[in-house]
Design a protein around this motif. Sequence first.
Motif, PDB file in Angstrom:
ATOM      1  N   PHE A  90       0.816  -1.225   0.000  1.00 14.58           N
ATOM      2  CA  PHE A  90       0.000   0.000   0.000  1.00 14.58           C
ATOM      3  C   PHE A  90       0.847   1.271   0.000  1.00 14.58           C
ATOM      4  O   PHE A  90       1.863   1.375   0.700  1.00 14.58           O
ATOM      5  CB  PHE A  90      -0.916   0.012   1.223  1.00 14.58           C
ATOM      6  CG  PHE A  90      -1.640   1.320   1.405  1.00 14.58           C
ATOM      7  CD1 PHE A  90      -2.796   1.586   0.698  1.00 14.58           C
ATOM      8  CD2 PHE A  90      -1.139   2.294   2.267  1.00 14.58           C
ATOM      9  CE1 PHE A  90      -3.456   2.794   0.850  1.00 14.58           C
ATOM     10  CE2 PHE A  90      -1.795   3.505   2.422  1.00 14.58           C
ATOM     11  CZ  PHE A  90      -2.955   3.761   1.715  1.00 14.58           C
ATOM     12  N   CYS A  91       0.406   2.253  -0.792  1.00 11.13           N
ATOM     13  CA  CYS A  91       1.009   3.585  -0.768  1.00 11.13           C
ATOM     14  C   CYS A  91      -0.071   4.599  -1.124  1.00 11.13           C
ATOM     15  O   CYS A  91      -1.075   4.267  -1.765  1.00 11.13           O
ATOM     16  CB  CYS A  91       2.203   3.690  -1.720  1.00 11.13           C
ATOM     17  SG  CYS A  91       1.790   3.457  -3.458  1.00 11.13           S
ATOM     18  N   LEU A  92       0.128   5.837  -0.705  1.00  9.75           N
ATOM     19  CA  LEU A  92      -0.853   6.900  -0.935  1.00  9.75           C
ATOM     20  C   LEU A  92      -1.152   7.102  -2.417  1.00  9.75           C
ATOM     21  O   LEU A  92      -2.280   7.453  -2.794  1.00  9.75           O
ATOM     22  CB  LEU A  92      -0.341   8.218  -0.356  1.00  9.75           C
ATOM     23  CG  LEU A  92      -0.750   8.569   1.068  1.00  9.75           C
ATOM     24  CD1 LEU A  92      -0.165   9.918   1.451  1.00  9.75           C
ATOM     25  CD2 LEU A  92      -2.267   8.589   1.198  1.00  9.75           C
ATOM     26  N   GLU A  93      -0.150   6.899  -3.250  1.00 11.32           N
ATOM     27  CA  GLU A  93      -0.309   7.166  -4.677  1.00 11.32           C
ATOM     28  C   GLU A  93      -1.381   6.285  -5.323  1.00 11.32           C
ATOM     29  O   GLU A  93      -1.849   6.576  -6.424  1.00 11.32           O
ATOM     30  CB  GLU A  93       1.034   6.966  -5.396  1.00 11.32           C
ATOM     31  CG  GLU A  93       2.069   8.036  -5.100  1.00 11.32           C
ATOM     32  CD  GLU A  93       2.673   7.903  -3.708  1.00 11.32           C
ATOM     33  OE1 GLU A  93       3.190   8.911  -3.198  1.00 11.32           O
ATOM     34  OE2 GLU A  93       2.619   6.788  -3.134  1.00 11.32           O
ATOM     35  N   MET A  94      -1.788   5.210  -4.648  1.00  9.27           N
ATOM     36  CA  MET A  94      -2.805   4.325  -5.204  1.00  9.27           C
ATOM     37  C   MET A  94      -4.164   4.995  -5.354  1.00  9.27           C
ATOM     38  O   MET A  94      -5.045   4.475  -6.041  1.00  9.27           O
ATOM     39  CB  MET A  94      -2.933   3.059  -4.339  1.00  9.27           C
ATOM     40  CG  MET A  94      -1.750   2.130  -4.456  1.00  9.27           C
ATOM     41  SD  MET A  94      -1.912   0.665  -3.391  1.00  9.27           S
ATOM     42  CE  MET A  94      -0.486  -0.286  -3.916  1.00  9.27           C
ATOM     43  N   PHE A  95      -4.336   6.155  -4.723  1.00  8.59           N
ATOM     44  CA  PHE A  95      -5.585   6.895  -4.863  1.00  8.59           C
ATOM     45  C   PHE A  95      -5.508   7.934  -5.988  1.00  8.59           C
ATOM     46  O   PHE A  95      -6.435   8.728  -6.157  1.00  8.59           O
ATOM     47  CB  PHE A  95      -5.932   7.589  -3.540  1.00  8.59           C
ATOM     48  CG  PHE A  95      -6.260   6.630  -2.431  1.00  8.59           C
ATOM     49  CD1 PHE A  95      -7.513   6.045  -2.341  1.00  8.59           C
ATOM     50  CD2 PHE A  95      -5.303   6.296  -1.487  1.00  8.59           C
ATOM     51  CE1 PHE A  95      -7.811   5.151  -1.330  1.00  8.59           C
ATOM     52  CE2 PHE A  95      -5.593   5.405  -0.461  1.00  8.59           C
ATOM     53  CZ  PHE A  95      -6.854   4.826  -0.382  1.00  8.59           C
ATOM     54  N   ASP A  96      -4.423   7.898  -6.745  1.00 10.22           N
ATOM     55  CA  ASP A  96      -4.199   8.831  -7.849  1.00 10.22           C
ATOM     56  C   ASP A  96      -4.203   8.052  -9.163  1.00 10.22           C
ATOM     57  O   ASP A  96      -3.445   7.094  -9.337  1.00 10.22           O
ATOM     58  CB  ASP A  96      -2.855   9.542  -7.653  1.00 10.22           C
ATOM     59  CG  ASP A  96      -2.635  10.657  -8.647  1.00 10.22           C
ATOM     60  OD1 ASP A  96      -3.271  10.655  -9.715  1.00 10.22           O
ATOM     61  OD2 ASP A  96      -1.805  11.542  -8.347  1.00 10.22           O
ATOM     62  N   ALA A  97      -5.046   8.458 -10.100  1.00  5.63           N
ATOM     63  CA  ALA A  97      -5.141   7.745 -11.383  1.00  5.63           C
ATOM     64  C   ALA A  97      -3.812   7.724 -12.126  1.00  5.63           C
ATOM     65  O   ALA A  97      -3.498   6.747 -12.831  1.00  5.63           O
ATOM     66  CB  ALA A  97      -6.218   8.389 -12.254  1.00  5.63           C
TER      67      ALA A  97
END
Length: 246
Positions: A32-39
């Motif tokens: 998991f990383c925060l960037e996964m919520f960015d297209a």
Amino acid sequence: MNLARFVKHSKLNLFKEGNITCLYEQELLPDFCLEMFDADYWQNKDAVLGKATGRGITWFVKHENVEIVLRHYYRGGLIGKIINDSYFFTGIMNTRAAKEFELLAQMNKVGLPAPKPVALKINRSGLTYQADILIELIAGATDLVGILSKSELPESLWIEIGKCIRQFHQHNIYHHDLNAHNIMIDGDNKIWLIDFDQGKEMETAGHWQQQNLQRLLRSFNKEKGKLPEFNFTDKCWQLLEQGYQG
């Protein structure tokens, strides 16, 4: 349920960084990383399977052995024309994303045919927040509008759709936007309900159940009046009701 109790009860991982709070399933997102919520993150990995456009863009992506839906929360109605995607913050578990995540987890626990929640992100800014959610994609499934705009549905499947809705109602699950787009059929002809934003568990059975059904009927009639081909008739609805009544 407060955040700490929900994390412990659901065996989720909690991630915090500044004003950002995330919950995620370690088993599904071990990296998991925060960037996964960015297209852009998924586009750069060439992992985008497709997208759907509504109030915003919903992305369908593939990660390792799981296919995921990425959705940002946008406001609808008149207020959505003024305030795009900000909501008043009264606590993490009161956010739209956390409520939907918790409801999905609860429904999966009792075996209802709804998608699995994967992760959520709350970005707080003073008195407001923005939110995103990751949900497991139902493999090989097509929504009813896509199916009915091309072909008829067997009578047995109309009955199964009614049975599926009854399952949710028997568990007092209210679907805020039960329409033909939010009913899916997979490759094994299993019926699924999706998009439980603003859905909730009701205390008892009641008039809300018929309101759910009437909303669905209006949805079918709306699509029939809008599309050049849409295979829905009064008989279809009678079969659905037959399945619902059991």
